[in-house]
Design an enzyme around this catalytic site. Structure first.
Site, PDB file in Angstrom:
ATOM      1  N   GLN A 194      -5.728  -4.325   0.965  1.00 55.83           N
ATOM      2  CA  GLN A 194      -5.231  -2.960   0.727  1.00 55.83           C
ATOM      3  C   GLN A 194      -4.744  -2.874  -0.715  1.00 55.83           C
ATOM      4  OE1 GLN A 194      -3.889  -0.010   2.070  1.00 55.83           O
ATOM      5  NE2 GLN A 194      -2.482   0.237   0.374  1.00 55.83           N
ATOM      6  N   ARG A 196      -3.471  -0.254  -4.226  1.00 56.47           N
ATOM      7  CA  ARG A 196      -3.276   0.955  -5.038  1.00 56.47           C
ATOM      8  C   ARG A 196      -2.996   0.502  -6.468  1.00 56.47           C
ATOM      9  NH1 ARG A 196       1.160   2.778  -4.323  1.00 56.47           N
ATOM     10  NH2 ARG A 196       0.907   4.882  -5.079  1.00 56.47           N
ATOM     11  N   ASN A 197      -3.504  -0.676  -6.806  1.00 57.85           N
ATOM     12  CA  ASN A 197      -3.144  -1.294  -8.073  1.00 57.85           C
ATOM     13  C   ASN A 197      -4.342  -1.836  -8.814  1.00 57.85           C
ATOM     14  OD1 ASN A 197      -0.615  -1.729  -9.334  1.00 57.85           O
ATOM     15  ND2 ASN A 197       0.127  -2.593  -7.413  1.00 57.85           N
ATOM     16  N   GLY A 305       0.702  -8.978   2.045  1.00 61.56           N
ATOM     17  CA  GLY A 305       1.508  -9.743   1.091  1.00 61.56           C
ATOM     18  C   GLY A 305       2.966  -9.329   1.154  1.00 61.56           C
ATOM     19  N   ARG A 306       3.656  -9.660   0.084  1.00 59.75           N
ATOM     20  CA  ARG A 306       5.086  -9.331  -0.034  1.00 59.75           C
ATOM     21  C   ARG A 306       5.286  -7.816  -0.120  1.00 59.75           C
ATOM     22  NH1 ARG A 306       6.691 -11.040  -5.768  1.00 59.75           N
ATOM     23  NH2 ARG A 306       6.064  -8.910  -6.187  1.00 59.75           N
ATOM     24  N   ASP A 307       6.280  -7.294   0.560  1.00 58.22           N
ATOM     25  CA  ASP A 307       6.646  -5.865   0.456  1.00 58.22           C
ATOM     26  C   ASP A 307       5.468  -4.933   0.742  1.00 58.22           C
ATOM     27  OD1 ASP A 307       9.368  -6.217  -0.373  1.00 58.22           O
ATOM     28  OD2 ASP A 307       8.643  -6.818  -2.341  1.00 58.22           O
ATOM     29  N   HIS A 308       4.662  -5.266   1.708  1.00 61.57           N
ATOM     30  CA  HIS A 308       3.469  -4.459   1.971  1.00 61.57           C
ATOM     31  C   HIS A 308       3.863  -3.015   2.288  1.00 61.57           C
ATOM     32  CE1 HIS A 308      -0.776  -3.926   3.141  1.00 61.57           C
ATOM     33  NE2 HIS A 308      -0.270  -2.997   3.925  1.00 61.57           N
ATOM     34  N   ALA A 309       3.276  -2.099   1.537  1.00 60.28           N
ATOM     35  CA  ALA A 309       3.463  -0.652   1.749  1.00 60.28           C
ATOM     36  C   ALA A 309       4.929  -0.224   1.744  1.00 60.28           C
ATOM     37  CB  ALA A 309       2.792  -0.207   3.044  1.00 60.28           C
TER      38      ALA A 309
END
Lengths: 426, 101
Positions: A194, A196-197, A305-309
Site C-alpha cells: 500500500q 501514498r509515497n 509496516g510501522r504506523d500503517h494508515a
C-alpha cells in the site's frame, strides 16, 4: 478456471450497464451531482473493489460496522461506505425510498443508485467508532464531519465508465482485470504494498522483505537461470484527495515504476497499479480495510509496516499489526505480512532490518517526512537512500505535471489534469 | 536541561561551500545514509511559534522529533544566520524571528 472469489467468499461482479441500456435507464431520473469521494466510491463499488458490497450501506450495516466491525451478515468490514446527501436536497428533489436516482460527476452521469433506505446517523458516533477519536485535528474526523446530514443506502450500478488520463490510465486495473493479469504472469502468491509515497530504499526493502515472506515456502520450479518464481509484489498506489505538501500523484506512481524500469525489481516479480480511495487514516481499522481491498484485487498477502494508515499519534506504532490477532480465524483470505522497520545502519553500511541489526545506537531511521524535507531543500539524496532513477523521475514529474514542484501546491490542486474524467454518455 | 527540537538543514554543495568558507564544516553531521545536515535547535516555545508561523511545516512526531517541510527560502535564511552567529542553538531562531519583524 479463473478465481473471482473475493472478500466474504462472494464472487467479484462488475455492476456496469452497457451504453445503450444506460441511456434508457437514466431517462427521466432525478439526478444528483456527487463529490469526488462518492464518485471514487461508485467506481470502486461498480467494479467490485468493495466486494461483497453492491452499494452504499444502509443503517443496519453502518451500525454493525461501527459497533462490531462487521456487516450484518457477520462479514468483517471496518469502515462505513456511505452516501451522504443534505435533507434539503432530498426534499427539493422529492427523493424517496423505492426511487432510482442518477449520480452525476462533473455534470455527466456516472452511476445509478437504488434508494433502498434514507436515514440519519450520528457522525460523532461514527468517527469515534471507526477512528477512535472525535478530535477535529484528525483528517478522518474532518472528512466525516464534512458529510451531509442524511444518508442513502442502496445498490450502485455504473452507467458510464470513467476514463483515466495519462499517466494513470496504464496503471488502472479492475479487480477482475488484475486477477487475469496475475494469472497471465503465473503469479500464485501476490503481496500487496500500500502506498501514498515516493519510494525511498526503506520502502524498497519493505517490499523486498515482504516478498521473501510471501515466497518463503514456495516450491522451486525450473532450473538454473530459468527458475519460475510465481510470487509478485503488487504496488497499489492509493489515489484520492491531496493536500498541499503531499507528493503529486504522478510522481508517486511513476517513481514506483522507476524502481521497476531501473531493474531494482525483476520484470516478473513487480507491478504497479492504482486504486481510488479517500484515506480515512483509521490506522488499524484502515489496515483491515486495505486487506479486504487487496483480497478483492487477488492478492494473497499484504505487507503492513510501522504506523500503517495512521496519522499523528492517534494509534500505536504497531496497532495495525495487532488488530489482525483479534479477528476470528478465517475471516480474511489474505495473510498479513507484519514488518518492523528497515533502517540505514552506517556500521553495516547498508539498509538493514531492525529485527536483525544490533547497532541500535548508530541506526539512522527512515522517515518519509525527512526525505520530503531533503527534496524540498533541493538536495539530491544519496543512492543508498533514494535510487537516482527515482529521484530523476520525481524531478521530471515536478516539471511535467507539478508546475515546478514535486509536492502539491495550490496551483497544482487548482490546475492539475484530473486523474479520471466522466465523459458525456454517448 | 531543556528539551530542544531540531530543524534539519540538508547540505548540498552550495551550502557546504558556505560552511567551509566560514570554517564551520564540522557543524555538518552525517544524518542519513551519507547525507550531511546541520541541526538548528529550537526550544519548545520556538517550535510552536515556527509551526504557527509556517503552517506548511510539520513536526515529525513519529520518527525524528524534528521540524520538517519548511520552505527552502526559510531554511536558507536560517542557514545564513547560523553561519553569521557560528551557532546552531536557539539563538539562531531568535535572530530569525527578529529578522521577520
Amino acid at each position: 478456471m479463473m478465481d473471482f472469489i473475493g472478500h466474504g467468499g462472494k464472487e467479484i461482479k462488475e455492476r456496469i450497464l452497457s451504453p445503450g441500456e444506460a441511456k434508457k435507464k437514466i431517462k427521466n431520473l432525478v439526478s444528483v451531482e456527487i463529490s469526488g469521494r462518492i464518485a471514487r466510491e461508485c467506481i470502486d463499488l461498480g467494479y467490485g473493489f468493495f466486494t461483497p458490497l453492491e452499494g452504499f450501506m444502509g443503517k443496519a450495516d453502518v451500525d454493525s460496522v461501527c459497533k462490531k466491525m462487521s456487516l450484518t451478515d457477520g462479514t468483517i468490514w471496518p469502515i462505513p461506505i456511505v452516501f451522504d446527501i443534505s435533507s434539503q436536497e432530498i426534499k427539493e428533489k422529492g427523493i424517496k425510498v423505492g426511487d432510482t436516482i442518477v449520480l452525476t460527476h462533473t455534470g455527466n452521469p456516472l452511476a445509478i443508485l437504488e434508494v433502498e433506505e434514507i436515514f440519519s446517523y450520528d457522525k460523532d458516533e461514527m468517527a469515534q467508532a471507526v477512528l477512535g477519536t472525535t478530535d477535529t485535528k484528525h483528517p478522518g474526523v474532518r472528512m466525516i464531519g464534512r458529510m451531509q446530514d442524511t444518508f442513502i443506502g442502496g445498490k450502485v450500478t455504473l452507467v458510464n465508465k470513467p476514463q483515466f488520463n495519462p499517466p494513470f490510465d496504464r496503471f488502472f486495473y479492475t479487480p477482475r482485470q488484475l486477477r487475469k493479469e496475475f494469472k497471465k504472469r503465473g503469479w500464485v502468491r501476490i503481496v500487496a504494498h500500500q502506498t501514498r509515497n515516493v519510494p525511498h530504499t526503506g520502502h524498497e526493502w519493505l517490499m523486498k522483505g515482504a516478498w521473501f515472506c510471501a515466497h518463503g515456502d514456495a516450491p522451486v520450479i525450473g532450473n538454473k537461470d530459468e527458475i519460475k518464481l510465481g510470487t509478485g509484489v503488487l504496488v497499489n498506489c492509493i489515489i484520492g484527495p491531496k493536500r498541499t505538501g503531499d507528493y503529486i500523484d504522478e510522481a508517486i506512481l511513476l517513481a514506483h515504476q522507476a524502481l521497476h524500469d531501473g531493474r531494482y525489481f525483476r520484470d516478473d516479480v513487480h507491478m504497479v497499479s492504482i486504486t481510488c480511495w479517500d484515506m480515512r487514516y483509521a490506522g488499524p481499522k484502515e489496515a483491515i480495510f486495505h486487506a479486504i481491498l487487496r483480497t478483492n484485487l487477488g492478492c494473497t498477502h499484504h505487507m503492513f509496516g510501522r504506523d500503517h494508515a495512521g496519522v499523528g499519534d492517534y494509534y500505536g506504532t504497531y496497532d495495525a499489526h495487532r488488530i489482525f490477532d483479534q479477528l476470528p480465524p478465517g475471516s480474511l483470505k489474505i495473510k498479513p505480512v507484519r514488518v518492523l522497520e528497515w533502517w540505514y545502519c552506517p556500521v553495516c553500511a547498508e539498509v538493514t532490518y531492525s529485527g536483525l541489526c544490533g547497532h541500535t545506537k548508530e541506526r539512522q531511521k527512515f522517515s518519509g517526512t525527512l526525505i520530503r524535507s531533503i527534496i524540498k531543500d533541493g538536495v539530491k539524496p544519496t543512492r543508498v537512500i533514494m535510487r537516482p532513477e527515482v529521484f530523476d523521475v520525481v524531478m521530471e514529474c515536478a516539471e511535467k505535471y507539478g508546475f515546478g514542484s514535486p509536492f502539491c501546491t495550490e496551483e497544482y490542486l487548482l490546475k492539475r489534469n484530473p486523474v479520471f474524467v466522466v465523459p458525456p454518455l454517448g | 536541561m531543556l528539551e530542544t527540537y531540531p530543524i534539519n538543514i540538508w547540505i548540498n554543495e552550495e551550502r557546504f561551500e558556505k560552511l567551509k568558507a566560514a570554517n564551520l564544516a564540522d557543524m555538518a553531521v552525517d544524518r542519513l545514509g551519507g547525507m550531511k545536515v546541520i541541526q538548528v535547535q529550537c526550544t519548545e516555545e520556538q517550535k510552536d511559534k515556527i509551526l504557527k508561523h509556517f503552517p506548511m511545516a510539520k513536526f515529525d512526531t513519529a520518527t525524528t522529533k524534528s521540524i520538517e517541510l519548511l520552505p527552502r527560502e526559510v531554511k536558507d535564511k536560517i542557514f545564513d544566520i547560523a553561519i553569521k552567529l557560528k551557532s546552531i542553538g536557539p539563538d539562531v531562531i531568535d535572530e530569525f524571528f527578529k529578522s521577520l519583524d
